[in-house]
Design a protein around this motif. Structure first.
Motif, mmCIF file in Angstrom:
data_model
loop_
_atom_site.group_PDB
_atom_site.id
_atom_site.type_symbol
_atom_site.label_atom_id
_atom_site.label_comp_id
_atom_site.label_asym_id
_atom_site.label_seq_id
_atom_site.Cartn_x
_atom_site.Cartn_y
_atom_site.Cartn_z
ATOM 1 N N LYS A 29 -43.495 5.656 59.990
ATOM 2 C CA LYS A 29 -44.486 4.947 59.184
ATOM 3 C C LYS A 29 -43.862 4.611 57.828
ATOM 4 C CE LYS A 29 -48.573 3.521 57.680
ATOM 5 N NZ LYS A 29 -49.196 2.267 58.155
ATOM 6 N N VAL A 30 -44.016 3.356 57.389
ATOM 7 C CA VAL A 30 -43.425 2.913 56.124
ATOM 8 C C VAL A 30 -44.384 3.153 54.970
ATOM 9 C CG1 VAL A 30 -42.421 0.970 54.877
ATOM 10 C CG2 VAL A 30 -42.153 1.117 57.343
ATOM 11 N N SER A 31 -43.841 3.599 53.856
ATOM 12 C CA SER A 31 -44.567 3.619 52.591
ATOM 13 C C SER A 31 -43.581 3.310 51.480
ATOM 14 C CB SER A 31 -45.251 4.963 52.336
ATOM 15 O OG SER A 31 -44.295 5.996 52.214
ATOM 16 N N ALA A 70 -44.039 -5.360 62.611
ATOM 17 C CA ALA A 70 -45.418 -5.579 63.046
ATOM 18 C C ALA A 70 -46.431 -5.329 61.927
ATOM 19 C CB ALA A 70 -45.731 -4.681 64.233
ATOM 20 N N TYR A 71 -45.951 -4.959 60.738
ATOM 21 C CA TYR A 71 -46.876 -4.747 59.623
ATOM 22 C C TYR A 71 -47.502 -6.076 59.209
ATOM 23 C CZ TYR A 71 -45.437 0.082 59.078
ATOM 24 O OH TYR A 71 -45.220 1.425 59.298
ATOM 25 N N ALA A 100 -55.309 3.612 54.696
ATOM 26 C CA ALA A 100 -54.679 2.355 55.089
ATOM 27 C C ALA A 100 -54.775 2.170 56.596
ATOM 28 C CB ALA A 100 -53.219 2.340 54.653
ATOM 29 N N ALA A 101 -54.853 0.920 57.009
ATOM 30 C CA ALA A 101 -54.785 0.612 58.430
ATOM 31 C C ALA A 101 -53.376 0.890 58.937
ATOM 32 C CB ALA A 101 -55.168 -0.844 58.663
ATOM 33 N N SER A 102 -53.252 1.012 60.239
ATOM 34 C CA SER A 102 -51.943 1.354 60.807
ATOM 35 C C SER A 102 -50.908 0.275 60.561
ATOM 36 C CB SER A 102 -52.080 1.606 62.308
ATOM 37 O OG SER A 102 -52.565 0.449 62.966
ATOM 38 N N PHE A 148 -39.746 4.301 52.067
ATOM 39 C CA PHE A 148 -39.669 5.477 52.923
ATOM 40 C C PHE A 148 -40.070 5.124 54.354
ATOM 41 C CE2 PHE A 148 -41.165 6.756 48.695
ATOM 42 C CZ PHE A 148 -40.193 7.671 48.310
ATOM 43 N N TYR A 149 -39.312 5.641 55.313
ATOM 44 C CA TYR A 149 -39.689 5.611 56.726
ATOM 45 C C TYR A 149 -39.889 7.062 57.145
ATOM 46 C CZ TYR A 149 -38.456 0.668 57.097
ATOM 47 O OH TYR A 149 -38.412 -0.699 56.943
ATOM 48 N N GLN A 150 -41.136 7.461 57.328
ATOM 49 C CA GLN A 150 -41.505 8.856 57.533
ATOM 50 C C GLN A 150 -41.892 9.109 58.982
ATOM 51 O OE1 GLN A 150 -41.938 11.103 54.644
ATOM 52 N NE2 GLN A 150 -41.966 12.724 56.176
#
Length: 240
Positions: free
Chosen positions: A125-127, A156-157, A170-172, A192-194
């Protein structure tokens, strides 16, 4: 080269010093207390003002046939209008959310990583986090928005939302951007890719305003004799 400075705050003063060191002349130092007198004699204008006057500054330059470099963020809802005006006037306009060489290389790294990670969206998940000085008016920063858009265009974001990752619903398909304001921080941006087992981070940290100012002057030098709408990708020859 004769330069008009539109916005004479901290960035404007650093741009002035670097421009003078490179042999250029400043013909206008525009602030809220003076007019555009001197703009018509300029070879190029550099706008580092505030969102509320940026569009007026850019429009005035294009209407007077003066190429304009803009590093002001927070006004992009009017970007398409400015592009249309530039084209109708056969002018020259270059906008950059960040003029630093390092940041523009960081943009490319961010895009490449987004393409790689798109295949693993179910795992990571990106933040994002951006930190700036307390005088910065827009939030999140234009640079953070550019980074988010670079991910959105290659994954796909579908969008981004400002907040704290732990607190934001936040939505997925939304990227959460946390914006912090801390005294005397020129600019820090992290992506970040968590996952549940690890995370990947890329980060750019600016030490001062010098890199932004030099990039703006280089862009002003580059745009001489050109017509059209450009970005720092053109200046640095980063387009594929």
């Amino acid at each position: 080269m004769k330069i008009a400075l539109l916005g004479y705050g901290k960035m404007g003063k650093v741009i002035e010093r670097i421009a003078l060191e490179r042999g250029h002349e400043i013909v206008l130092r525009k602030s809220s207390s003076n007019s555009f007198d001197g703009l018509s004699s300029a070879d190029v204008a550099i706008d580092f003002s505030v969102p509320s006057v940026a569009v007026e500054n850019i429009t005035t330059c294009l209407n007077q046939g003066v190429p304009v470099i803009s590093g002001t963020t927070g006004w992009l809802e009017k970007y398409n209008d400015v592009v249309a005006l530039c084209q109708s006037q056969n002018g020259a306009f270059l906008y950059g959310s960040n003029f630093s060489l390092g940041v523009n290389l960081f943009f490319e790294l961010n895009t490449y990583l987004a393409k790689l990670m798109a295949r693993f969206s179910s795992v990571y998940k990106v933040s994002m986090e951006e930190i700036h000085h307390t005088q910065k008016l827009d939030s999140p920063s234009g640079t953070a928005i550019s980074l988010a858009n670079g991910i959105i265009e290659n994954s796909a974001y579908a969008g981004w939302i400002e907040g704290k990752p732990a607190d934001t619903k936040a939505a997925s398909d939304e990227i959460v951007i946390e914006a912090k304001r801390i005294e005397n921080v020129p600019g820090t941006h992290s992506v970040f890719y968590q996952s549940d087992v690890d995370y990947i981070e890329i980060k750019h940290v600016a030490h001062n305003r010098e890199g932004f100012a030099l990039g703006a002057v280089l862009a002003a030098e580059w745009i001489q004799g050109k017509k059209g709408v450009f970005s720092m990708k053109d200046v640095l020859n980063l387009k594929a």
